[in-house]
Design an enzyme around this catalytic site. Sequence first.
Site, PDB file in Angstrom:
ATOM      1  CD  GLN A 255      -2.903  -1.007  -0.062  1.00  0.00           C
ATOM      2  OE1 GLN A 255      -3.179   0.069  -0.598  1.00  0.00           O
ATOM      3  NE2 GLN A 255      -3.348  -2.158  -0.537  1.00  0.00           N
ATOM      4  CG  HIS A 258      -1.322   2.737  -3.859  1.00  0.00           C
ATOM      5  ND1 HIS A 258      -1.901   2.645  -5.098  1.00  0.00           N
ATOM      6  CD2 HIS A 258      -1.743   1.646  -3.176  1.00  0.00           C
ATOM      7  CE1 HIS A 258      -2.631   1.553  -5.172  1.00  0.00           C
ATOM      8  NE2 HIS A 258      -2.547   0.929  -4.019  1.00  0.00           N
ATOM      9  CD  GLU A 320      -7.767   3.938   0.963  1.00  0.00           C
ATOM     10  OE1 GLU A 320      -8.181   3.969  -0.211  1.00  0.00           O
ATOM     11  OE2 GLU A 320      -6.608   4.266   1.266  1.00  0.00           O
ATOM     12  CG  HIS A 321      -6.783  -0.373   2.194  1.00  0.00           C
ATOM     13  ND1 HIS A 321      -6.267   0.842   1.774  1.00  0.00           N
ATOM     14  CD2 HIS A 321      -7.362  -0.938   1.116  1.00  0.00           C
ATOM     15  CE1 HIS A 321      -6.526   0.996   0.484  1.00  0.00           C
ATOM     16  NE2 HIS A 321      -7.191  -0.068   0.062  1.00  0.00           N
ATOM     17  CG  ASP A 351      -5.493  -2.382  -3.724  1.00  0.00           C
ATOM     18  OD1 ASP A 351      -6.348  -1.747  -3.086  1.00  0.00           O
ATOM     19  OD2 ASP A 351      -4.288  -2.393  -3.427  1.00  0.00           O
ATOM     20  CG  HIS A 410     -48.389  21.557   7.908  1.00  0.00           C
ATOM     21  ND1 HIS A 410     -48.030  22.809   7.488  1.00  0.00           N
ATOM     22  CD2 HIS A 410     -47.367  20.727   7.535  1.00  0.00           C
ATOM     23  CE1 HIS A 410     -46.840  22.756   6.905  1.00  0.00           C
ATOM     24  NE2 HIS A 410     -46.416  21.494   6.921  1.00  0.00           N
TER      25      HIS A 410
END
Length: 419
Positions: A255, A258, A320-321, A351, A410
């Site tokens: 990861q 990236h 995130e992960h 992924d 109403h």
Amino acid sequence: MKLVKTFGRGRVAADALIESLERRGLVTTSRVEPLVRKILSAVRKSGDRALLKYATELDGLTTGERLLVSREEMKSAWDSTAPKLQAAMMVARGNILAFAEAQLPPEWNISPAAGVKTGQIVRPLGSVGCYVPGGRYPLPSTLLMTVTPAQVAGVERIVVCSPKPAKETMAAAWLAGVTEFYRVGGAQAIGALAYGTATIGRVDKIVGPGNLYVTAAKMLVSSECGIDMPAGPTEIVVTSETGKAAGIAADLVAQAEHDPEALAVFITSNEALAKAVSLEVKARAKNNTIAKQALAAQGCIFVTATVQEAHQLTNRLAPEHLSIDTSADLKWVRNAGSVFVGEYAPQSMGDYISGPNHVLPTGRAGRVRGGLSVLDFVKVITVQQYTHTGLRQLGPHAITLAEAEGLKGHAKSVQVKMK
């Protein structure tokens, strides 16, 4: 990676580091906003002229090159793709498709009282723009992850934008049946999708990851065009007591490669495992320049006093992960984009191939939402139906509430139909 103990003499430093990681969601796009606002304004005012100008200057669009990627170009890309990669793309698309179909919310109705029906119907968005980054690596997987759930939802018009699209991305577009694909990126692509130009019609919602300029642009247009979420650098947290150091380190490095700004964190109360992971990470990142940069800058190993503290810290970070040891650990997970269970579930499978979406919340947005899904491409519309009997039964209660709020009109609207 920094190795920090959250107890004893390391506690003060650990607290400061954890607080800084919690603040990562507050990182703003202010540094790039002036330029992004300028680009968006130009695209809104001048349309294609501005779009072509920025596409040429920033996306490398060459003279005479069309913005629209033709179906013939996509087919040519597919035909020239190795059979092995074609097969992998087909498996990935099949799994994404099946997962999105399972995610579709159902239509239903109930009867809270005799003569009363309430329920929901589900309708797709009219149009969406799928942004596929075209920078450091080709990302055919992102095209499949954004386009496929939109198709499952029934979105009628799906537009893809990607700067300098790689052959692999165009091949994925052919496989997915994309008919509108433009070779444009950055804030200019977001502006075109949000405001519309002569070439690119505006869409109802924009989805997909991007760099800081894309993120800033999505946030700035979000008042008049829907967006999925702001997307920051990739994040990984592994929380483990019994995992194998080699596998944990491999996930962290994967990861981290990236982006030089990727966040990689290992959390454990097992100090021996922490030290083993630290050594493995160092060895595995040795020849991976980007991962090495990310791990040096944002890589952290936290050794906690207890297993429970490790769990609490994980949820505070809302990654995130997230990788965990066993399915029993799922009971304590509260905040995460996507969870990977056990030593045989590398995050890289998510992924590419598993089926759940890889467009996931970063910057602690996992506290309030999950990843991109088919739900991002549909609207759940509520429905209410009354017979006269049903209205006479529930109407008096509505009248009482309306009168309590001082809304006489109403109350009258109910009374008129109850007669």
